[in-house]
Design an enzyme around this catalytic site. Structure first.
Site, short mmCIF file in Angstrom:
data_model
loop_
_atom_site.label_atom_id
_atom_site.label_comp_id
_atom_site.label_asym_id
_atom_site.label_seq_id
_atom_site.Cartn_x
_atom_site.Cartn_y
_atom_site.Cartn_z
CG HIS A 123 8.27 1.50 4.49
ND1 HIS A 123 8.51 1.66 5.84
CD2 HIS A 123 6.99 1.88 4.33
CE1 HIS A 123 7.43 2.11 6.45
NE2 HIS A 123 6.48 2.26 5.55
CD GLU A 168 2.78 -1.39 8.62
OE1 GLU A 168 2.04 -1.07 7.67
OE2 GLU A 168 2.77 -0.78 9.71
CG ASN A 301 5.28 -0.78 12.19
OD1 ASN A 301 6.32 -0.70 12.86
ND2 ASN A 301 5.27 -0.61 10.88
CE1 TYR A 303 1.00 4.63 13.47
CE2 TYR A 303 1.40 2.44 12.57
CZ TYR A 303 1.78 3.77 12.73
OH TYR A 303 2.94 4.22 12.15
CD GLU A 360 5.67 2.46 10.70
OE1 GLU A 360 4.44 2.68 10.66
OE2 GLU A 360 6.33 2.10 9.71
C1 FCB Z 1 2.08 2.27 8.62
C2 FCB Z 1 3.14 2.49 7.58
C3 FCB Z 1 3.75 3.86 7.59
C4 FCB Z 1 2.71 4.92 7.84
C5 FCB Z 1 1.89 4.60 9.06
C6 FCB Z 1 0.87 5.63 9.43
O1 FCB Z 1 1.22 1.25 8.22
O2 FCB Z 1 4.18 1.55 7.77
O3 FCB Z 1 4.42 4.04 6.37
O4 FCB Z 1 1.95 5.11 6.72
O5 FCB Z 1 1.24 3.36 8.86
#
Ligand code: FCB
Length: 455
Positions: A123, A168, A301, A303, A360
């Protein structure tokens, strides 16, 4: 599933963190420096001059943090190993036993608390020494990663049965080697593309090594994927969205699950002279076969989504294109839960993916305690709630979604944003580092206990 928004009995509830963001102890017990230790020391790289030197002091407080997770009721904890804590120079024989022992104790502590460890090997905290030798753009880093994966999985593989090679790779190559926002802060297309390839290759080569050391384990990789929508139905916008999707998503999904890089993206890189075809020699015969070694799951992940408008005309002036998307979180990311549902369906249709975990998902809301010891972060609860509905709908659509990890357990070092952006279910007091659970913590606790959003 019986009542509305009840999840399957075996649905896994978790939280996620990463080593540099929470551990602190940056030079304790023999840990070597990582590229983030170096990058954060340089003025101007991180908002407010913040560093991860102390972070949440999880290195000392891990027992309390595990107890808090037990109280939260999570069945799984995704955390990462700091490579330079285990191998201070990144290389083989030079093991820092104290560093490895930290993770050994953490794993035992989690298992005692009935929490299943999900380990991410990388990471982003590359040993500085490896960067000095060229870092991810250099092929030699591939073998060093495989060696590191071997050492960690040998030590912990009897008890840890869920492994994520990389977190990522898009962020590592783009922010680390293309736009310079992250460590090591380079700006080169050639480096970014070769870094991507070596990250993926190191993943593919580590998979059989981990399996060998950790019988009956599951191994996967975590990608940050971002669905792209054209800003208008114009051909130019549709093509731009297609290109964004190629560079952001398919550039990683295709090699991993189809054994090839997407031809259209390769042509774009060449036609825009980001790289010369002769420079693509870092892709060697047999590499793609290794990268596409079948894996047990994809970590996703998610968002936000992206709305893409062609900047063909504006490119010369370099004018930013303002589009007007919907509501945003405090760090400016648009909230769009339905895109998660559509993305999960697309993944299942287009790629041979056996299982998916959301490794995530979460939101930055920088809400402070209101004078009492309470933090009313209704907006975070709504964000997570709505994304869990997207997960629920995906399960109804037969997406093989196995679990969901909130990003993140506690407010922490948010990379170039420093401590300003707060994604945690738990607030950390600046002065004492005391942990204060937010309303979202209690809400997630009830969700897990009920295995459902009906509460
Ligand atoms: C992702 C990352 C994590 C954190 C989130 C908000 O890209 O993997 O470490 O910073 O965003």
């Amino acid at each position: 599933m019986t009542s509305k928004y009840s999840f399957p009995n075996d649905f896994l509830w978790g939280v996620a963190t990463s080593s540099y963001q929470i551990e602190g102890a940056h030079a304790t017990d023999g840990k070597g420096p990582s590229i983030w230790d170096t990058f954060t020391q340089l003025p101007g790289n991180i908002k407010n001059g913040d560093t991860g030197n102390i972070a949440c002091d999880h290195y000392s407080r891990w027992k309390d943090d595990v107890a808090t997770m037990k109280d939260l009721g999570v069945q799984a904890y995704r955390f990462s190993i700091s490579w330079p804590r285990v191998l201070p120079t990144g290389n083989g024989p030079d093991i820092n036993e104290k560093g490895l022992a930290f993770y050994d104790r953490l794993v035992d502590g989690l298992l005692d608390a009935n929490i299943t460890p999900y380990i991410t090997l990388y990471h982003w905290d590359l040993p500085q020494q490896i960067q000095n030798q060229g870092g991810w753009p250099h092929r030699s880093t591939v073998d060093l990663f495989v060696n590191y994966a071997d050492i960690v999985s040998k030590k912990l593989g009897d008890r840890v049965k869920h492994w994520i090679t990389h977190n990522e790779p898009w962020v590592v190559s783009t922010n680390g080697y293309l736009n310079g926002h992250h460590a090591p802060g380079h700006k080169s297309w050639g480096e970014a593309l070769s870094a991507t390839h070596h990250l993926l290759l190191s993943h593919g080569l580590a998979v059989p090594v981990i399996r060998n050391n950790s019988p009956n384990c599951e191994v996967g990789i975590t990608l940050n994927l971002c669905p792209a929508y054209p800003a208008s139905p114009s051909i130019a916008d549709q093509q731009a969205a297609q290109q964004f999707d190629g560079e952001f998503n398919r550039w990683f999904l295709d090699p991993l699950f189809r054994g090839s890089y997407p031809e259209d993206v390769l042509m774009t890189h060449l036609s825009k002279k980001r790289i010369m075809s002769s420079d693509l020699s870092f892709i060697q015969d047999g590499d793609l076969q290794k990268i596409s070694t079948p894996i047990d799951f994809l970590g996703l992940n998610y968002y936000s989504r992206a709305i893409i408008r062609s900047n063909e005309i504006l490119e010369e002036e370099n004018t930013p294109v303002e589009i007007n998307p919907g509501e945003r979180t405090d760090n400016g990311w648009e909230i769009h839960a339905e895109s998660l549902h559509l993305l999960l369906k697309r993944l299942t249709i287009e790629y041979p993916i056996k299982a998916i975990y959301i490794t995530e998902n979460g939101a930055a809301y920088n809400i402070k305690p209101n004078g009492t010891s309470e933090i009313h972060d209704e907006s975070r609860i709504k964000y997570i709630h709505d994304h869990l509905i997207a997960c629920y709908k995906s399960l109804e659509d037969k997406v093989p979604l196995r679990g969901y990890f909130v990003w993140t357990l506690m407010d922490n070092f948010e990379w170039a944003e420093g401590y300003g952006q707060k994604f945690g279910l738990i607030h950390i007091d600046d002065a004492t580092l005391n942990r204060i659970p937010k309303d979202s913590f209690h809400w997630y606790q009830r969700t897990i206990a009920n295995n459902s959003l009906n509460h």
